[in-house]
Design an enzyme around this catalytic site. Structure first.
Site, PDB file in Angstrom:
ATOM      1  CD  GLU A  87      -4.666  -4.954  -2.067  1.00 10.26           C
ATOM      2  OE1 GLU A  87      -3.692  -4.231  -1.816  1.00 10.26           O
ATOM      3  OE2 GLU A  87      -5.583  -4.594  -2.826  1.00 10.26           O
ATOM      4  CD  GLN A  94      -6.524  -0.535   0.197  1.00  5.34           C
ATOM      5  OE1 GLN A  94      -6.175  -0.298   1.351  1.00  5.34           O
ATOM      6  NE2 GLN A  94      -6.660   0.412  -0.711  1.00  5.34           N
ATOM      7  CG  ASP A  98      -7.810   1.533  -4.147  1.00  7.13           C
ATOM      8  OD1 ASP A  98      -7.331   0.660  -3.398  1.00  7.13           O
ATOM      9  OD2 ASP A  98      -7.153   2.126  -5.018  1.00  7.13           O
ATOM     10  CG  ASN A 155      -2.324   0.640   0.749  1.00  8.07           C
ATOM     11  OD1 ASN A 155      -2.337   1.809   0.389  1.00  8.07           O
ATOM     12  ND2 ASN A 155      -3.408  -0.105   0.781  1.00  8.07           N
ATOM     13  NE  ARG A 156      -2.093   4.810  -3.548  1.00 10.00           N
ATOM     14  CZ  ARG A 156      -2.969   3.859  -3.911  1.00 10.00           C
ATOM     15  NH1 ARG A 156      -3.621   3.167  -3.012  1.00 10.00           N
ATOM     16  NH2 ARG A 156      -3.182   3.612  -5.197  1.00 10.00           N
ATOM     17  CG  HIS A 189      -2.187  -6.725  -5.100  1.00  9.63           C
ATOM     18  ND1 HIS A 189      -3.192  -6.677  -6.025  1.00  9.63           N
ATOM     19  CD2 HIS A 189      -2.058  -5.475  -4.628  1.00  9.63           C
ATOM     20  CE1 HIS A 189      -3.619  -5.438  -6.129  1.00  9.63           C
ATOM     21  NE2 HIS A 189      -2.959  -4.684  -5.278  1.00  9.63           N
ATOM     22  CE1 TYR A 236      -4.481  -7.248  -9.186  1.00 11.40           C
ATOM     23  CE2 TYR A 236      -6.538  -6.173  -9.774  1.00 11.40           C
ATOM     24  CZ  TYR A 236      -5.188  -6.109  -9.529  1.00 11.40           C
ATOM     25  OH  TYR A 236      -4.538  -4.906  -9.632  1.00 11.40           O
ATOM     26  CG  HIS A 267       1.524  -2.192  -3.967  1.00 11.80           C
ATOM     27  ND1 HIS A 267       0.819  -2.214  -2.789  1.00 11.80           N
ATOM     28  CD2 HIS A 267       0.584  -2.238  -4.957  1.00 11.80           C
ATOM     29  CE1 HIS A 267      -0.483  -2.289  -3.037  1.00 11.80           C
ATOM     30  NE2 HIS A 267      -0.654  -2.293  -4.343  1.00 11.80           N
TER      31      HIS A 267
HETATM   32  C1  BGC Z   1      -4.155  -0.252  -4.643  1.00 11.26           C
HETATM   33  C2  BGC Z   1      -4.762   0.264  -5.927  1.00 11.26           C
HETATM   34  C3  BGC Z   1      -3.865  -0.142  -7.051  1.00 11.26           C
HETATM   35  C4  BGC Z   1      -3.714  -1.635  -7.034  1.00 11.26           C
HETATM   36  C5  BGC Z   1      -2.771  -2.149  -8.085  1.00 11.26           C
HETATM   37  C6  BGC Z   1      -4.116  -1.721  -4.728  1.00 11.26           C
HETATM   38  O1  BGC Z   1      -3.589  -2.250  -3.552  1.00 11.26           O
HETATM   39  O2  BGC Z   1      -4.864   0.191  -3.504  1.00 11.26           O
HETATM   40  O3  BGC Z   1      -4.924   1.666  -5.899  1.00 11.26           O
HETATM   41  O4  BGC Z   1      -4.355   0.292  -8.281  1.00 11.26           O
HETATM   42  O5  BGC Z   1      -3.250  -2.051  -5.783  1.00 11.26           O
HETATM   43  O6  BGC Z   1      -1.578  -1.494  -8.049  1.00 11.26           O
END
Ligand code: BGC
Length: 347
Positions: free
Chosen positions: A313, A285, A248, A79-80, A176, A178, A106
């Site tokens: 996540e 997340q 998100d 994350n950020r 991560h 999907y 990430h």
């Molecule tokens: C983020 C998204 C991002 C995605 C793929 C997620 O964990 O929160 O904003 O686009 O990852 O990078």
């Protein structure tokens, strides 16, 4: 129970292996050494058909050149991190700002793009190891990371994460994947229902950085305390949904105490598959594939379109290095980071 190892591809002269764990129900999990990726999860649906519920790529080229973190292990800080900056004991660290040139997302992509070393450690478990040299993407410490995937006969996929650094550092590891529980090629996930064990979430600004507020979900589109479809409120008039381009956001798991708790339960209408996510971490997340736009083709050439998948996540809250008031992410030299996440599947 069995594990089969095979050569998946070659990256810069390095072999990349795949491991397939199969349990007694016929469920198969394919893992690959690039990114220690959860690449396929093939499981029986209510009609008796085996379907792959992971949206992603079917070649190393896809994973390496067209990837958006599909199935990978993310680190050193998932994350950020705002402005790619944080301090530990008065020392400021500047980490890679790989999102819009202003945010570290990430961990700058280090762990997810690395080729890990995979090893079968039992008849149903594969261990992946990776060494992150001190200063990579700006993060302090030589970090030795171990991620173990175990598939049980009850259709539990257990992930154990361990990491040790030789310098005080920040650590936040996740997977991560999907998911589309109706199958990777079945269209959008808006009709899936989701329940999230969270009374609060992490509010974000227009560049998806936490504002520091943890609003209550009650009375907002973020209320998943009762099962509802992903699609029900996703287009509601909400600044938070606008900021995230959909869901998100990090949800703050209620009753977090470091023990394994149910974070979320997702159910698919057509396949009848239910996935329960348990974790000992404080956050999860929910990302609804908002930035997938169909321009990248995934498995079987199927375009990855907006909302064709969702991610859950498990993590510490985003930007925790700049929020000492939140559950922590700083580890001393030699102190082991350990976390567990379990994805349990049933019909
Ligand atoms: C983020 C998204 C991002 C995605 C793929 C997620 O964990 O929160 O904003 O686009 O990852 O990078």
């Amino acid at each position: 129970m069995s594990i089969k190892k095979s050569l998946y591809g070659n990256l810069n002269g390095k072999d990349v292996n795949a491991f397939v764990i199969e349990n007694n129900c016929g469920t198969k999990v394919q893992l690959i050494e690039k990114g220690a990726t959860l690449d396929k999860l093939i499981i029986k649906d209510k009609n008796g058909n085996f379907i792959d519920i992971i949206v992603g790529h079917d070649s190393l080229d896809g994973h390496v050149n067209r990837g958006d973190y599909q199935g990978v292990i993310v680190g050193q800080y998932a994350n950020r991190i705002k402005d790619g900056k944080f301090s530990i004991d008065g020392t400021e660290y500047n980490v890679t700002c790989n999102e819009k040139g202003i945010t570290c997302l990430h961990g700058g992509g280090e762990y997810s793009s690395a080729v890990w070393c995979g090893e079968e450690i039992s008849e149903n478990a594969v261990l992946f190891t990776y060494h992150s040299p001190d200063g990579t993407e700006g993060f302090p410490g030589n970090v030795d990371v171990k991620v173990t995937y175990t598939l049980t006969d009850n259709n539990d996929l257990e992930l154990e994460y361990r990491a040790v650094s030789d310098k005080k550092t920040v650590i936040n590891l996740t997977n991560h994947a999907y998911f589309n529980l109706n199958g990777f090629d079945s269209g959008d996930v808006l009709s899936h229902t989701v329940k999230i064990n969270a009374d609060r979430f992490t509010a974000i600004d227009e560049v998806s950085i936490p504002t520091g507020e943890l609003p209550e979900v009650k009375g907002t589109p973020f209320d998943f305390t009762e099962e509802k479809t992903i699609g029900r409120d996703i287009n509601a008039d909400s600044l938070q949904l606008k900021n995230g381009n959909g869901y998100d956001h990090n949800f703050c798991i209620s009753g977090f105490d470091g023990t394994l708790k149910t974070a979320a339960v997702a159910k698919a209408d057509k396949s009848g598959i239910t996935m329960e996510v348990k974790t000992d971490l404080p956050g999860v997340q929910l990302y609804t594939g908002n930035f997938l736009d169909g321009s990248v083709k995934g498995k079987n050439g199927v375009p990855m379109t907006q909302r064709c998948a969702f991610c859950l996540e498990t993590q510490v809250y985003p930007d925790t290095p700049n929020h000492p008031e939140w559950p922590g992410c700083i580890y001393d030299a030699g102190e082991e980071y350990i976390s567990h996440t379990v994805f349990s599947f049933s019909l």
